[in-house]
Design a protein around this motif. Structure first.
Motif, PDB file in Angstrom:
ATOM      1  N   SER A 169      -3.636  70.930  45.458  1.00 47.63           N
ATOM      2  CA  SER A 169      -4.414  70.276  44.407  1.00 47.63           C
ATOM      3  C   SER A 169      -3.892  70.652  43.022  1.00 47.63           C
ATOM      4  CB  SER A 169      -5.906  70.613  44.554  1.00 47.63           C
ATOM      5  OG  SER A 169      -6.068  72.008  44.492  1.00 47.63           O
ATOM      6  N   SER A 178      -3.106  67.815  50.360  1.00 46.22           N
ATOM      7  CA  SER A 178      -4.440  68.214  49.891  1.00 46.22           C
ATOM      8  C   SER A 178      -5.529  67.583  50.748  1.00 46.22           C
ATOM      9  CB  SER A 178      -4.627  67.861  48.412  1.00 46.22           C
ATOM     10  OG  SER A 178      -4.629  66.467  48.263  1.00 46.22           O
ATOM     11  N   LYS A 179      -5.206  66.482  51.405  1.00 50.42           N
ATOM     12  CA  LYS A 179      -6.182  65.843  52.303  1.00 50.42           C
ATOM     13  C   LYS A 179      -6.334  66.629  53.600  1.00 50.42           C
ATOM     14  CE  LYS A 179      -5.723  61.364  50.203  1.00 50.42           C
ATOM     15  NZ  LYS A 179      -4.763  60.298  50.035  1.00 50.42           N
ATOM     16  N   GLN A 180      -5.344  67.491  53.885  1.00 48.61           N
ATOM     17  CA  GLN A 180      -5.424  68.328  55.096  1.00 48.61           C
ATOM     18  C   GLN A 180      -6.235  69.594  54.850  1.00 48.61           C
ATOM     19  OE1 GLN A 180      -1.598  69.250  56.799  1.00 48.61           O
ATOM     20  NE2 GLN A 180      -0.837  67.181  56.501  1.00 48.61           N
ATOM     21  N   GLN A 181      -6.505  69.872  53.551  1.00 52.79           N
ATOM     22  CA  GLN A 181      -7.173  71.140  53.208  1.00 52.79           C
ATOM     23  C   GLN A 181      -8.597  71.177  53.748  1.00 52.79           C
ATOM     24  OE1 GLN A 181      -6.423  71.352  48.935  1.00 52.79           O
ATOM     25  NE2 GLN A 181      -5.455  73.333  49.277  1.00 52.79           N
ATOM     26  N   ILE A 206      -0.494  65.431  47.249  1.00 50.95           N
ATOM     27  CA  ILE A 206      -1.700  64.621  47.502  1.00 50.95           C
ATOM     28  C   ILE A 206      -1.943  64.498  49.004  1.00 50.95           C
ATOM     29  CG2 ILE A 206      -2.674  62.288  47.273  1.00 50.95           C
ATOM     30  CD1 ILE A 206      -1.042  62.170  44.547  1.00 50.95           C
ATOM     31  N   ALA A 207      -0.838  64.249  49.738  1.00 56.75           N
ATOM     32  CA  ALA A 207      -0.967  64.108  51.195  1.00 56.75           C
ATOM     33  C   ALA A 207      -1.474  65.407  51.834  1.00 56.75           C
ATOM     34  CB  ALA A 207       0.377  63.709  51.796  1.00 56.75           C
ATOM     35  N   TYR A 261       4.027  72.727  54.556  1.00 53.72           N
ATOM     36  CA  TYR A 261       2.699  73.173  54.151  1.00 53.72           C
ATOM     37  C   TYR A 261       2.236  74.275  55.099  1.00 53.72           C
ATOM     38  CZ  TYR A 261      -2.291  72.858  53.016  1.00 53.72           C
ATOM     39  OH  TYR A 261      -3.583  73.138  52.639  1.00 53.72           O
TER      40      TYR A 261
END
Lengths: 140, 404
Positions: A95, A137-140, A134-135, A62
């Motif tokens: 996302s 996207s939580k860091q975004q 999903i994992a 990422y």
């Protein structure tokens, strides 16, 4: 960069040109051969998606809001389909990947290859690609 | 000589198309196709004879029971068992092995040993792992040689007074090796061990006589011998079956039930709790009749001819390696093409109407032994032909060109 939807449309158009299964399979074999190699250090059991018959290794990174996937398979036909999935999802933002509808699979007649009964690891691969999304996207 | 075109005409499925091509069915090791008489027997049972067995006094119950027990008689004769009640109906070979493993653990003590081979199907490995785990006994494994045969010297050395059971396949499903079960039984008995033979791949390919063979248990499945799915046989010697505790409990398997204690039914009903697959058992008789009419020895001879032809044609393709090269082989050929994955080959030949199996064939230890992910497996039956072998070989050649 094209959107997931646009890339799917292109793939559907590509496959529409094939007259028979032989052309389609030869195309998949070529895609498999051309797939950018995965870094050997990621070809480890932690990244292994076990199918009953063919195996798939998947790595995700990422950076700058995008996920880059690299992958490999020991079967070339599976690898060809892996290449298409990477083509569709790699380089997109988490996302969009997480919510992407992969309609093209039905359209290009690969549904049977992506059914759980095939046990080639591809269904689990898509699931794993989305789980990464999903994992991240939580860091975004 | 067998009239193969006449045999083929009895199997309706063989005339269907797959992916627009004539079906070539070479996955008989997984399951065989069914002749019309078996299909008719199932449907006739439901149309005319259906009722529960061993229960009612009414006409249909009697008729269903007669048909059901007629099957048991036929199977007893087919495998040369001494007593009719030595034939237990199960769901299949896996179920038969589990039945024995579940009961046999009560005979075992810490330090006792069970011997299996590296060649076994998972269904003749996992039940014994569980059996050993639960009884504190040890599982020993006979390795296989490069040609797919068991290392018999290793086996003789494994045998000791601690050996309580030896469980091996008659024919390897992944390699086709016909094992020397006569010798295995003789040597095992000499140390007082019992022997279970997994005969799933053997029952319609080798003529069987339980009294001559002297195995303590012999297991096989109807669906691999032209019969219905969901029916299997456990043959066991009377005295051992009598000693073995029940597997599942419920109706049918009891003599008397009260809350102060229950007594079990005599053989074979002690091991047949619940309503069995009656239609399947009844139709299995038709499958046995089909085999008996052709004669097992004639079937074996014809299959040997197909095996020799397919093997020599296959070996003409450059880069073919066959796994399992024992002199005594059943019509099963497991192979790989150098540099190619079995899955890719299977996918391509499928498009040409060829049904073959790819993968580890539920025998992962063998794949590990040869350090391969799997193989392509051709398994032949009496309705297959040399013309079909030619079609299959051509399809494999085509796959090789596409994949290289």
């Amino acid at each position: 960069m094209h959107t997931i939807k646009e890339i799917q449309k292109e793939i559907i158009e590509d496959f529409a040109m094939f007259e028979d299964w032989i052309q389609k399979y030869e195309y998949l074999i070529d895609l498999g051969k051309e797939l950018a190699p995965i870094d050997q250090k990621y070809k480890i059991s932690e990244n292994l998606i076990k199918g009953c018959q063919s195996r798939v290794w998947l790595h995700a990174e990422y950076a700058e809001g995008k996920i880059i996937y690299t992958a490999d398979s020991d079967a070339i036909m599976t690898k060809g389909i892996v290449a298409i999935l990477i083509n569709v999802l790699s380089g997109q933002n988490p996302s969009e990947i997480a919510t992407a509808k992969l309609d093209f699979i039905n359209e290009i007649g690969l549904k049977e290859q992506l059914s759980p009964t095939r046990a080639n690891g591809l269904v689990s691969m898509i699931k794993q690609m989305k789980l990464y999304a999903i994992a991240f996207s939580k860091q975004q | 000589m067998l009239d193969v075109s006449k045999i083929r005409s009895q199997f309706p499925i063989l005339s269907r198309k797959v992916n627009g091509q004539n079906l070539v069915y070479f996955d008989n090791g997984a399951t065989t196709q069914k002749p019309q008489i078996v299909i008719d027997a199932e449907s006739k049972y439901y149309a005319n004879q259906n009722s529960n067995v061993h229960r009612g006094v009414h006409f249909l119950s009697g008729l269903a029971t007669d048909k059901f027990e007629e099957s048991r008689n036929t199977i007893q004769n087919f495998i040369g068992a001494k007593h009719k009640h030595e034939i237990i109906f199960t769901k299949g070979t896996t179920d038969s092995i589990n039945l024995v493993a579940s009961g046999f653990k009560t005979f075992l003590n810490k330090g006792d040993e069970i011997i299996i081979s590296e060649q076994e199907h998972h269904s003749n490995i996992v039940p014994w792992q569980i059996c050993c785990e639960q009884s504190g006994s040890n599982l020993k494994v006979i390795p296989i040689l490069d040609n797919g045969e068991m290392d018999m010297d290793f086996f003789y050395n494994l045998l000791s007074e601690n050996t309580k059971l030896v469980a091996v396949s008659h024919i390897s499903n992944a390699l086709g090796t016909i094992n020397n079960v006569e010798k295995i039984i003789e040597k095992s008995h000499s140390v007082g061990a019992k022997v279970l033979i997994d005969g799933a791949q053997a029952a319609s390919h080798i003529s069987l006589n339980m009294q001559k063979l002297d195995a303590d248990f012999y297991c096989f499945s109807a669906h691999k011998m032209f019969g219905p799915t969901g029916v299997g046989i456990l043959y066991g010697k009377e005295d051992i079956l009598n000693a073995l505790p029940p597997y599942q409990s419920g109706g049918e398997m009891i003599k008397e039930v009260s809350f102060s204690g229950t007594t079990y039914a005599d053989l074979p009903h002690k091991f047949e709790a619940g309503t069995p697959n009656i239609s399947g058992v009844v139709a299995f008789k038709s499958a046995i009749d089909f085999i008996s009419n052709l004669e097992v020895n004639k079937i074996a001879k014809y299959e040997e001819e197909l095996l020799q032809y397919a093997t020599s044609e296959l070996l003409k393709i450059e880069g073919v390696r066959i796994y399992g090269t024992s002199k005594k082989k059943s019509a099963i050929i497991s192979f790989n093409l150098e540099g190619l994955h079995p899955y890719d080959i299977g996918m391509i030949v499928d498009k040409m109407g060829i049904a073959i199996r790819t993968g580890h064939h539920c025998a992962q230890p063998i794949m590990e032994r040869f350090n391969i992910p799997g193989t392509v497996r051709i398994s032949l039956a009496v309705y297959n032909t040399k013309e079909e072998i030619d079609l299959c070989i051509n399809a494999i050649k085509k796959a090789k060109i596409m994949l290289s």
